[in-house]
Design an enzyme around this catalytic site. Sequence first.
Site, PDB file in Angstrom:
ATOM      1  N   GLN A   1      54.779  91.837  35.242  1.00 38.81           N
ATOM      2  CA  GLN A   1      53.919  91.628  34.067  1.00 38.81           C
ATOM      3  C   GLN A   1      54.539  92.143  32.775  1.00 38.81           C
ATOM      4  O   GLN A   1      54.130  91.719  31.696  1.00 38.81           O
ATOM      5  CB  GLN A   1      52.557  92.304  34.281  1.00 38.81           C
TER       6      GLN A   1
ATOM      7  N   HIS B   1      58.065  82.756  36.140  1.00 42.24           N
ATOM      8  CA  HIS B   1      56.973  81.916  35.613  1.00 42.24           C
ATOM      9  C   HIS B   1      55.971  82.666  34.753  1.00 42.24           C
ATOM     10  O   HIS B   1      55.056  82.064  34.186  1.00 42.24           O
ATOM     11  CB  HIS B   1      56.258  81.167  36.754  1.00 42.24           C
TER      12      HIS B   1
ATOM     13  N   SER C   1      59.923  88.207  37.523  1.00 45.00           N
ATOM     14  CA  SER C   1      59.541  86.853  37.904  1.00 45.00           C
ATOM     15  C   SER C   1      59.664  85.917  36.713  1.00 45.00           C
ATOM     16  O   SER C   1      59.442  86.312  35.571  1.00 45.00           O
ATOM     17  CB  SER C   1      58.099  86.868  38.415  1.00 45.00           C
TER      18      SER C   1
ATOM     19  N   GLY D   1      58.454  86.809  42.438  1.00 44.32           N
ATOM     20  CA  GLY D   1      58.120  88.234  42.416  1.00 44.32           C
ATOM     21  C   GLY D   1      57.717  88.751  43.788  1.00 44.32           C
ATOM     22  O   GLY D   1      58.112  89.855  44.187  1.00 44.32           O
TER      23      GLY D   1
ATOM     24  N   CYS E   1      34.375  86.726  44.352  1.00 40.73           N
ATOM     25  CA  CYS E   1      34.323  85.285  44.522  1.00 40.73           C
ATOM     26  C   CYS E   1      35.622  84.601  44.133  1.00 40.73           C
ATOM     27  O   CYS E   1      35.899  83.502  44.558  1.00 40.73           O
ATOM     28  CB  CYS E   1      33.196  84.701  43.685  1.00 40.73           C
TER      29      CYS E   1
ATOM     30  N   ASN F   1      48.717  94.045  36.227  1.00 40.04           N
ATOM     31  CA  ASN F   1      48.416  92.641  35.941  1.00 40.04           C
ATOM     32  C   ASN F   1      46.961  92.391  35.568  1.00 40.04           C
ATOM     33  O   ASN F   1      46.652  91.417  34.905  1.00 40.04           O
ATOM     34  CB  ASN F   1      48.785  91.774  37.155  1.00 40.04           C
TER      35      ASN F   1
ATOM     36  N   THR G   1      70.691  78.386  50.060  1.00 40.05           N
ATOM     37  CA  THR G   1      71.252  77.776  48.854  1.00 40.05           C
ATOM     38  C   THR G   1      70.385  78.124  47.652  1.00 40.05           C
ATOM     39  O   THR G   1      69.170  77.992  47.693  1.00 40.05           O
ATOM     40  CB  THR G   1      71.346  76.248  49.033  1.00 40.05           C
TER      41      THR G   1
END
Lengths: 389, 124
Positions: A179, A201, A199, A71, A326, A151, A237
């Site tokens: 998403q 995954h 995307s 993505g 964090c 997302n 490739t």
Amino acid sequence: MRRIYLDHSATTPVDPQVAELMMTYFLEYYGNPSSVHFFGRQVRKALEEARSQVASLINANPAEITFTSGGTEADNLAIQGAARARSKKGKHLITTAIEHHAVLDTMEFLAKNGYELTILPVDEEGIISVEELKKAIRPDTILISVMHANNEVGSIQPVEEIGKIAREKDILFHVDAVQSLGKLPIDVKAMNVDLLTVSSHKIYGPKGVGALYVRKGVKISPLVFGGSQERKLRSGTENAPGIIGFGKACELAGQRMEEENKELVRLRDKLMDGIISRIDKVKINGPLGDKRLPNNVNVSINFVEGESLLLSLDMLGIAASSGSACTSGSLDPSHVLLAMGLSHEVAHGSLRLSLGRHNTEEDIDYVLQELPKIVDRLREMSPLYHKAN
Amino acid sequence: MYSEKVIDHFTNPRNVGEIENANGIGQVGNAKCGDIMRITLDIEDNIIKDVKFKTFGCGAAVATSSMVTEMVKGKTLEEAMEISNATVAEALGGLPQTKMHCSNLAADAVHAAIKDYLDKKTKV
């Protein structure tokens, strides 16, 4: 220990059918798809089949699909490629404050290199205003980039309306649909999209594969030069096993989406309602109902900090994510939550639980049983809690 | 990413709470950056008899707060002033680099509480 994965917006497990198919293209059909010999032709055939599968899920023609490494690369290719190709026409770009950093940072890079950028605000639900967008358009506007669904908070943007406006004004329209793919119906024709990022995954396909839809007739400049693969738009490739896996994942997503969504929405709403009724001083971030991704839950839990929540949940086997600084590696909390008007303090205490195919009713019950205890413990420790009471 | 010791202090924090009638109170950090630490001290004859903390923050913030309370309990004020954020991090077996600045403020909170005690004392 019991392990519950509630971070599907970060990534998903590869579907066994996808993994199995991919294995064949690692071990047996290993040829280079550009080769003329038998080994190459076998892979080329499967690769073109994958292109059709991806195209079919978004109502595109196979020739309009360019495979990338994911993505982020597809967003970069769309934005940098469009900006370069259209720089003679103008240098003004429009995007929104809640885009993924793959879009925002690329836009900001261009803004430092001779382009001008307008970043549209969002309302408290995380949705942009079409009126604001209309006002931002200038004669030298060359590209509008708006994500399909966010997302972090799952808010769905009015992309069809925007597409219509962009097309009328001859402005290229890019949509980051990372998403929403496999969760919302996507029709690039109905949406009047010129460029669309997807995307693998996030839809139970392998990592390291994505694609950019480039509408027939739209010219953009490549980022990567070399062997002229992907119609010269993305040399190198092809990641054949990955692409073929992505194709299969798209096919499966198309078959399962409707049924899966019903269950996701049911579990999502059960989780949101359960959190609201069991924990006081919480706020759902993002819209409710149809304007929200079926698998997204995002809550701000006052007086506690997100990373502490994540660590505590992880110790009980629950995997989630947060918009806390964090967890972002910077000093600021989520730019999405801040853009929606949340205070830093409340944004630091946000928790995202993103559901997937394998989550069950028992998973939700377990979270609803454990989360209030964690929040109690952290609030006991928080100097903010008693002050507010 | 965290050491076992950090996780231990995060899971079983020592000296959580607030001392009633504390004679030294120190608070550092702010909600904007996501970390607030509040230390309350009970000081008698120049010695920290008791110490408690309350912290809003990430795992490192909680662990350093808990650690520092263990380190300063029973110490003289001079000894406690010697303890720095870096010594606290060291005692925890180190912190991730990104946490060294934002969440490693526990010693500062203790120092602020001692300063508060000394300021009040001179006013009396």
